[in-house]
Scaffold this motif. Structure first.
Motif, PDB file in Angstrom:
ATOM      1  N   PRO A 190       0.864  -1.315   0.082  1.00 44.27           N
ATOM      2  CA  PRO A 190      -0.115   0.104   0.193  1.00 44.27           C
ATOM      3  C   PRO A 190       0.890   1.431  -0.030  1.00 44.27           C
ATOM      4  N   GLU A 191       1.993   1.285   0.645  1.00 47.75           N
ATOM      5  CA  GLU A 191       2.837   2.439   0.796  1.00 47.75           C
ATOM      6  C   GLU A 191       3.393   2.777  -0.398  1.00 47.75           C
ATOM      7  N   ASP A 192       3.860   1.733  -1.241  1.00 47.87           N
ATOM      8  CA  ASP A 192       4.348   1.982  -2.617  1.00 47.87           C
ATOM      9  C   ASP A 192       3.311   2.375  -3.512  1.00 47.87           C
ATOM     10  N   PHE A 193       2.089   1.746  -3.551  1.00 46.39           N
ATOM     11  CA  PHE A 193       1.173   2.245  -4.381  1.00 46.39           C
ATOM     12  C   PHE A 193       0.673   3.787  -4.194  1.00 46.39           C
ATOM     13  N   LEU A 194       0.594   3.928  -2.976  1.00 45.54           N
ATOM     14  CA  LEU A 194       0.193   5.439  -2.411  1.00 45.54           C
ATOM     15  C   LEU A 194       1.365   6.403  -2.975  1.00 45.54           C
ATOM     16  N   SER A 195       2.491   6.075  -2.992  1.00 49.69           N
ATOM     17  CA  SER A 195       3.632   6.816  -3.404  1.00 49.69           C
ATOM     18  C   SER A 195       3.385   7.226  -4.922  1.00 49.69           C
ATOM     19  N   GLU A 196       2.908   6.301  -5.560  1.00 47.28           N
ATOM     20  CA  GLU A 196       2.622   6.561  -7.240  1.00 47.28           C
ATOM     21  C   GLU A 196       1.522   7.368  -7.262  1.00 47.28           C
ATOM     22  N   LEU A 197       0.513   7.016  -6.477  1.00 48.71           N
ATOM     23  CA  LEU A 197      -0.842   7.781  -6.669  1.00 48.71           C
ATOM     24  C   LEU A 197      -0.495   9.157  -6.223  1.00 48.71           C
ATOM     25  N   ALA A 198       0.119   9.407  -5.094  1.00 42.88           N
ATOM     26  CA  ALA A 198       0.205  10.732  -4.752  1.00 42.88           C
ATOM     27  C   ALA A 198       1.062  11.717  -5.699  1.00 42.88           C
ATOM     28  N   VAL A 199       2.001  11.144  -6.597  1.00 43.90           N
ATOM     29  CA  VAL A 199       2.787  11.827  -7.551  1.00 43.90           C
ATOM     30  C   VAL A 199       1.810  11.987  -8.578  1.00 43.90           C
ATOM     31  N   ALA A 200       1.058  11.117  -9.058  1.00 45.07           N
ATOM     32  CA  ALA A 200       0.246  11.360 -10.193  1.00 45.07           C
ATOM     33  C   ALA A 200      -0.939  12.256  -9.818  1.00 45.07           C
ATOM     34  N   TYR A 201      -1.784  12.261  -8.544  1.00 48.91           N
ATOM     35  CA  TYR A 201      -2.725  13.157  -8.384  1.00 48.91           C
ATOM     36  C   TYR A 201      -2.112  14.495  -8.419  1.00 48.91           C
ATOM     37  N   ALA A 202      -1.121  14.780  -7.800  1.00 45.52           N
ATOM     38  CA  ALA A 202      -0.535  16.174  -7.747  1.00 45.52           C
ATOM     39  C   ALA A 202      -0.293  16.625  -8.949  1.00 45.52           C
ATOM     40  N   LYS A 203       0.129  15.971 -10.077  1.00 42.77           N
ATOM     41  CA  LYS A 203       0.038  16.433 -11.459  1.00 42.77           C
ATOM     42  C   LYS A 203      -1.106  16.782 -11.952  1.00 42.77           C
ATOM     43  N   TYR A 204      -2.173  15.843 -11.977  1.00 41.96           N
ATOM     44  CA  TYR A 204      -3.500  16.320 -12.517  1.00 41.96           C
ATOM     45  C   TYR A 204      -4.039  17.397 -11.589  1.00 41.96           C
ATOM     46  N   GLU A 205      -3.947  17.542 -10.377  1.00 48.10           N
ATOM     47  CA  GLU A 205      -4.346  18.613  -9.617  1.00 48.10           C
ATOM     48  C   GLU A 205      -3.959  19.958 -10.135  1.00 48.10           C
ATOM     49  N   THR A 206      -2.648  19.946 -10.355  1.00 49.79           N
ATOM     50  CA  THR A 206      -2.097  21.218 -11.036  1.00 49.79           C
ATOM     51  C   THR A 206      -2.504  21.405 -12.382  1.00 49.79           C
ATOM     52  N   GLN A 207      -2.738  20.402 -13.175  1.00 48.63           N
ATOM     53  CA  GLN A 207      -3.433  20.619 -14.525  1.00 48.63           C
ATOM     54  C   GLN A 207      -4.876  21.107 -14.546  1.00 48.63           C
ATOM     55  N   PHE A 208      -5.575  20.901 -13.448  1.00 50.67           N
ATOM     56  CA  PHE A 208      -6.931  20.839 -13.254  1.00 50.67           C
ATOM     57  C   PHE A 208      -7.067  22.605 -12.726  1.00 50.67           C
ATOM     58  N   SER A 209      -6.102  22.782 -11.782  1.00 51.28           N
ATOM     59  CA  SER A 209      -6.237  24.127 -11.200  1.00 51.28           C
ATOM     60  C   SER A 209      -5.796  25.286 -12.068  1.00 51.28           C
ATOM     61  N   ILE A 210      -4.796  25.000 -13.119  1.00 51.10           N
ATOM     62  CA  ILE A 210      -4.381  25.821 -14.124  1.00 51.10           C
ATOM     63  C   ILE A 210      -5.134  25.791 -15.232  1.00 51.10           C
ATOM     64  N   TYR A 211      -5.644  24.886 -16.046  1.00 55.62           N
ATOM     65  CA  TYR A 211      -6.436  24.717 -17.180  1.00 55.62           C
ATOM     66  C   TYR A 211      -7.901  24.220 -17.086  1.00 55.62           C
ATOM     67  N   GLY A 212      -8.355  24.033 -15.950  1.00 59.21           N
ATOM     68  CA  GLY A 212      -9.761  23.523 -15.886  1.00 59.21           C
ATOM     69  C   GLY A 212     -10.116  22.285 -15.989  1.00 59.21           C
ATOM     70  N   PHE A 213     -11.427  21.820 -16.221  1.00 59.54           N
ATOM     71  CA  PHE A 213     -11.747  20.659 -16.207  1.00 59.54           C
ATOM     72  C   PHE A 213     -11.571  20.078 -17.747  1.00 59.54           C
ATOM     73  N   GLU A 214     -11.461  20.943 -18.440  1.00 60.74           N
ATOM     74  CA  GLU A 214     -11.749  20.045 -20.206  1.00 60.74           C
ATOM     75  C   GLU A 214     -10.576  19.297 -20.396  1.00 60.74           C
ATOM     76  N   PRO A 215      -9.192  19.733 -20.100  1.00 55.48           N
ATOM     77  CA  PRO A 215      -8.190  18.724 -20.174  1.00 55.48           C
ATOM     78  C   PRO A 215      -8.532  17.289 -19.552  1.00 55.48           C
TER      79      PRO A 215
END
Length: 249
Positions: free
Chosen positions: A168-193
């Motif tokens: 679970p720890e290793d999976f969460l590490s990958e998940l957290a990194v991926a989430y941070a990337k998409y959260e940044t995209q969502f915050s800057i460009y909105g929902f469309e991408p």
């Protein structure tokens, strides 16, 4: 293992009633976004108050954050979380085949349910003050058929379907990194991408599905997800936009 994303906290608990409950308890004192992971949950829950089976070795985690915007905008983060889950699965298995996303908040593997997402929020004056994104992933074990409701997709685990054994720890590490990337995209460009990326991974797009609520059932061709995150079905009576439902196929 990926580096932990900057600005995100991490709390790992051996046992808790629910990581969503823990998020509610610490919300007032949290200084920034924080992931809460538990090795064992005694009162896990899924959508509409359903019990969520959480065998040992699976991921049980919640991301607590303070988003900007109204409840409708906050709810779109279920799509952000789904994309992050998809990427984490690809990262740990080294393959994208077999994975797909089911509206509104499930990740499928070989047609079975691998993961689920549940959002809970608090706020005032039509503004969300805290958002908790609960995530459960069947990493090592899938709940038995007796643990799911009739007509639900069969539960599957990452280990049984792909042979990938990840903590679970290793999976969460990958998940957290991926989430941070998409959260940044969502915050800057909105929902469309986010919407476009989600649709490219959607299960049963262009096929006939059923969307059920406690009051009704709508059957039609899964046409798209609109700018508000609603499911759009092409039915015998025309295009229908559905804000919330359980999908069956």
């Amino acid at each position: 293992m990926s580096d932990w994303p900057q600005g995100y906290g991490l709390h790992v608990l051996q046992e808790v009633d629910s990581t969503l409950n823990e998020a509610a308890r610490i919300a007032s004192s949290a200084q920034g976004p924080v992931w809460i992971m538990a090795h064992n949950q005694t009162a896990a829950r899924g959508r509409r108050g359903r019990a969520w089976a959480n065998p040992q070795g699976n991921l049980a985690a919640t991301l607590l954050m303070r988003p900007q915007g109204n409840p409708e905008q906050a709810a779109l983060r279920s799509f952000v979380a789904a994309l992050a889950l998809f990427d984490a699965c690809v990262a740990v298995t080294g393959r994208a085949s077999g994975f797909s996303l089911k509206w509104p908040n499930d990740v499928l593997l070989n047609g079975g349910k691998l993961a689920g997402i549940l959002l809970e929020s608090t706020g005032q004056a039509n503004q969300v003050t805290h958002l908790a994104i609960g995530i459960g992933v069947n990493l090592s074990q899938a709940p038995g058929a007796d643990k799911v409701e009739p007509d639900a997709l069969r539960p599957v685990s990452l280990l049984s379907e792909t042979g990938t054994n990840v903590t679970p720890e290793d999976f969460l590490s990958e998940l957290a990194v991926a989430y941070a990337k998409y959260e940044t995209q969502f915050s800057i460009y909105g929902f469309e991408p986010i919407r476009a990326a989600w649709l490219s991974r959607a299960a049963r797009l262009g096929e006939v599905i059923s969307a059920r609520t406690t009051a009704s059932e709508t059957v039609g061709t899964f046409e798209t997800v609109d700018a508000g995150g609603n499911l759009v079905l092409n039915t015998a009576r025309g295009r229908v936009s559905i804000p919330a439902a359980d999908v069956y196929f």
